[in-house]
Every structure is written in C-alpha cells, then in structure tokens.
Design an enzyme around this catalytic site. Structure first.
Site, PDB file in Angstrom:
ATOM      1  N   GLU A 101     -11.079   5.153   4.698  1.00 52.61           N
ATOM      2  CA  GLU A 101     -12.494   4.914   4.393  1.00 52.61           C
ATOM      3  C   GLU A 101     -13.175   6.242   4.085  1.00 52.61           C
ATOM      4  O   GLU A 101     -13.173   7.152   4.897  1.00 52.61           O
ATOM      5  CB  GLU A 101     -13.184   4.243   5.571  1.00 52.61           C
ATOM      6  CG  GLU A 101     -14.668   3.974   5.331  1.00 52.61           C
ATOM      7  CD  GLU A 101     -15.416   3.538   6.571  1.00 52.61           C
ATOM      8  OE1 GLU A 101     -16.561   3.984   6.764  1.00 52.61           O
ATOM      9  OE2 GLU A 101     -14.833   2.760   7.366  1.00 52.61           O
ATOM     10  N   SER A 106     -19.316   4.578   3.923  1.00 55.59           N
ATOM     11  CA  SER A 106     -19.974   3.350   4.342  1.00 55.59           C
ATOM     12  C   SER A 106     -21.376   3.401   3.767  1.00 55.59           C
ATOM     13  O   SER A 106     -22.071   4.409   3.911  1.00 55.59           O
ATOM     14  CB  SER A 106     -20.022   3.269   5.870  1.00 55.59           C
ATOM     15  OG  SER A 106     -20.786   2.158   6.290  1.00 55.59           O
TER      16      SER A 106
END
Length: 335
Positions: free
Chosen positions: A249, A252
């Site tokens: 990731e 976000s």
C-alpha cells in the site's frame, strides 16, 4: 505478517548510496507532486490537543502517544496518527479556493503497529488535501485524481531509473479500479488481505475502493475512521511487490465526509459522541470546505522504487535486535 526473507536478496546499492537515493526520491517527488497537483507546501504539527478531535483515530483501537505540556495545564496532548482532519481545518484557515490545495511532511508515531517488512512504529508521509466543490464529490473525481497520482509515481520510476538503473523497480503501465464488494464477490473464501494480494498480483497496481462500511458478508473489508473519508468515495493504492510476494500500500485517500456522510458514519461506528467535538461541530454545520485528500508513504515509495525487502532499509526506526541480526544475515541492512 511475519518477517519475510527473500532468497538471494541483493539491494544493488551500499547504505550510503541508498541514503543518497532516498534523498533524491523524496526531493524530486514532492516537488513534482506539488506542481502537478497544484498543492502548496505548508508546515504541520507533530502533536495536537486531544480535546480538539483533530487526531486521526485510524481503526479506533490504536493508542496515540500522549503527554502533558507544562505551559498548557489540564490539557492532554497527542502525537498525531495522521493529519487527515487537521488539513481540512488548515484549508479553511488559509482561505484556499476550489482547485487549490496543500501538502505537508507528516511524521507520526504509531506505538501499536506490528513490526515487519512493511510496518514501522515511525510513519513518514506526504499528507495532502485539496478543496473541491460539492458537485465534485463524485467517483469520477476520485478516479481522475488516482490516475493523476499514478502518473506522477510512474514518472518517478523513469527519474530513478535514469540515476540508479541497477536498482529501480519497473512498475505497471496503468492502475485498475475495483471495489471491496466486487473483491469479496470474486474471492468469497479468502481473507481481505489474501484478496488484496490476489487482485494486485493479477493487475500490478490496483485502487481498492469503498473501504470502511460493512460488505454483504456483514464485515468491513478493513477499518476506517468514520470522520474523515467518505466510505463510498475512498480507497487505497496498492502495488504488487515481487520481492516480498505481496501487495504494497502506497497511499490511502478519498473524498472527505460531508455533513450527511459524517452523521451516518458516526452512527454506524457507534461514535456519535464525537459530534460534540469542535471539529465535528464545524463540519456538521457546513463550516468546512469540501475536500479530497490522502497520504503517500515516503518510506513506502522509496521501498517500492528501489525494490527493497524491508522498510527499515529506507528509514531509521526501532526494530527488535533479533530482527536486525536476522536481516543482516540475509543482506537486508536496516538503518
């Protein structure tokens, strides 16, 4: 996630060369990111007053680092988890207009974070936020912004390849969009993390949308604080990382809650007491600008572009001595 030790790992660079590359990536990316996204660099706090309601509650279980300040008696101060809500207040305070935004160098301490290849108790990211019009609170606005960020990251691959061709990781040519419900429907017998790995390995880069609300199974894909992202207009940018054989990731982000979605999400999360906090009162009264924003991990981006096996290779943090020794034995040098 336990410690992953890739076979025959080769970082291709010395520690000093790595430090030089880290500086180059950080300096170059923030300059290009600010210019391409029309964002101004501003100063940001390391801590906020607990009573302000400005700290990010993440999944609601993480404990912020707290302390008192001699000059402000009776007040508890918290080291930020992120600046998700503070940035929106700053956009109002500094009179930013639609289409304009800010970014900042955000440092945080997350004391309850597990320590492994991808996670550290020290967080460093570029937090950014941009004012939008209410009519722009749409999925298309979100997707357009994600494509723009992907393009900037892809450009960074070429910049890094030019200077460090022996070390750079080659990224996919496009980003694929999928919702958490579509992912659950596709892999109903897998865990959320397993689903993320499967879909990201297939496409190389994925924007996983709509995180926070319950799915058809009755469980959310992942936790998300109810008072910054709109759970219907948010997501994570994931890249496949071959070295660790998992999804990484990088960001976000999302369109932020408006008055209606904040009220709804606070109720769903059982957090309606937050309505009485100063930030939440302002938002519910419609006194804050509509925004889109997120965070881009600085160490994560360096880790991705330099194809590293551990985040500790690109940031100085704390690690168990046993982990340091094991990594050293496998040519993974933690700073």
């Amino acid at each position: 996630m336990s410690l992953i030790l890739p076979e025959n790992y080769d970082p291709h660079m010395t520690v000093r060369e790595t430090q030089e590359a880290i500086k180059y990536i950080r300096d170059t990316f923030q300059r290009e990111f600010g210019k391409e996204m029309n964002l101004e660099r501003i100063s940001a706090p390391l801590f906020v007053e607990k009573s302000s309601g400005l700290n990010d509650n993440l999944n609601g279980v993480e404990r912020p680092v707290q302390f008192d300040v001699a000059g402000i008696p009776g007040e508890t101060v918290e080291v930020v988890h992120s600046l998700a809500k503070w940035k929106r207040m700053a956009l109002k305070k500094y009179d930013f207009e639609p289409g304009e935004g800010l970014y900042t160098n955000m440092n945080a301490i997350r004391r309850d974070e597990e320590l492994d290849n991808l996670h550290s108790c020290y967080v460093d990211q570029w937090d950014w936020e941009k004012v939008i019009r209410k009519v722009d609170r749409t999925e298309e606005t979100l997707k357009t912004t994600v494509r723009h960020i992907f393009k900037i990251i892809k450009h960074m691959e070429h910049e890094v390849w030019y200077k460090y061709p022996q070390a750079v990781k080659h990224l996919p040519d496009d980003v694929t969009f999928i919702t958490t419900q579509e992912l659950e429907d596709r892999y109903p017998d897998k865990t959320p993390k397993e689903r993320e790995n499967l879909i990201t390995k297939e496409y190389g880069c994925v924007f996983l949308m709509k995180i926070g609300d319950k799915l058809a199974s009755g469980e959310p894909h992942d936790g998300r604080a109810p008072d910054y992202d709109d759970w219907q207009l948010n997501g994570d940018i994931l890249f496949w990382h071959d070295t660790l054989d998992c999804a990484l990731e990088i960001s976000s982000m999302g369109i932020r809650v408006d008055e209606k979605s904040l009220a709804s999400q606070l109720k769903k999360a059982g957090c309606e007491d937050r309505r009485e906090l100063p930030y939440h009162k302002m938002l519910l009264r419609g006194e804050l600008p509509y925004t889109i924003g997120g965070g881009i991990g600085q160490s994560r981006l360096c880790m991705l572009l330099l194809d590293r096996a551990h985040v500790g290779e690109v940031q100085a943090s704390l690690w168990p001595e046993e982990m340091r020794q094991t990594c050293r034995e496998h040519d993974i040098i933690l700073l």
